[in-house]
Scaffold this motif. Structure first.
Motif, PDB file in Angstrom:
ATOM      1  N   UNK A 194       0.832  -1.211   0.000  1.00  0.00           N
ATOM      2  CA  UNK A 194       0.000   0.000   0.000  1.00  0.00           C
ATOM      3  C   UNK A 194       0.864   1.257   0.000  1.00  0.00           C
ATOM      4  N   UNK A 195       1.962   1.243   0.749  1.00  0.00           N
ATOM      5  CA  UNK A 195       2.857   2.402   0.753  1.00  0.00           C
ATOM      6  C   UNK A 195       3.459   2.632  -0.631  1.00  0.00           C
ATOM      7  N   UNK A 196       3.878   1.546  -1.295  1.00  0.00           N
ATOM      8  CA  UNK A 196       4.445   1.668  -2.641  1.00  0.00           C
ATOM      9  C   UNK A 196       3.404   2.177  -3.624  1.00  0.00           C
ATOM     10  N   UNK A 197       2.175   1.694  -3.504  1.00  0.00           N
ATOM     11  CA  UNK A 197       1.104   2.150  -4.391  1.00  0.00           C
ATOM     12  C   UNK A 197       0.814   3.626  -4.167  1.00  0.00           C
ATOM     13  N   UNK A 198       0.845   4.052  -2.921  1.00  0.00           N
ATOM     14  CA  UNK A 198       0.602   5.457  -2.618  1.00  0.00           C
ATOM     15  C   UNK A 198       1.708   6.333  -3.198  1.00  0.00           C
ATOM     16  N   UNK A 199       2.944   5.893  -3.068  1.00  0.00           N
ATOM     17  CA  UNK A 199       4.054   6.647  -3.654  1.00  0.00           C
ATOM     18  C   UNK A 199       3.915   6.720  -5.168  1.00  0.00           C
ATOM     19  N   UNK A 200       3.487   5.613  -5.778  1.00  0.00           N
ATOM     20  CA  UNK A 200       3.287   5.588  -7.223  1.00  0.00           C
ATOM     21  C   UNK A 200       2.215   6.586  -7.633  1.00  0.00           C
ATOM     22  N   UNK A 201       1.136   6.674  -6.866  1.00  0.00           N
ATOM     23  CA  UNK A 201       0.088   7.649  -7.160  1.00  0.00           C
ATOM     24  C   UNK A 201       0.607   9.074  -7.015  1.00  0.00           C
ATOM     25  N   UNK A 202       1.390   9.322  -5.972  1.00  0.00           N
ATOM     26  CA  UNK A 202       1.952  10.655  -5.761  1.00  0.00           C
ATOM     27  C   UNK A 202       2.855  11.053  -6.921  1.00  0.00           C
TER      28      UNK A 202
END
Length: 77
Positions: A63-71
């Motif tokens: 989830x953290x990696x996905x959030x960074x990808x979205x950012x």
């Protein structure tokens, strides 16, 4: 009796309009939140889920990696 017919006709028209809008009626069964023991069982299940979530670090990393990808995607726009 006339009032019942008026209500029935109004319900039929309403349902016909909903169907015309592409909707269809369904029936679902849901837990009865008024039953004794419901709140306790809900708390128990929430605790089980929270404990499993706390132990699953892979999901947190994902989830953290996905959030960074979205950012990053937003900053590119």
């Amino acid at each position: 009796m006339v009032a019942t017919n008026d209500v029935n006709n109004r319900v039929k028209r309403h349902r016909a309009a909903l169907r015309a809008a592409g909707l269809r009626p369904i029936q679902i069964w849901v837990p009865d939140t008024r039953q004794p023991g419901f709140a306790e069982e809900a708390r128990r299940q929430c605790a089980v889920v929270a404990a499993a979530d706390a132990e699953d670090q892979d999901v947190h990393a994902f989830m953290d990696a996905a959030l960074l990808d979205l950012d990053e995607d937003e900053s590119d726009a």
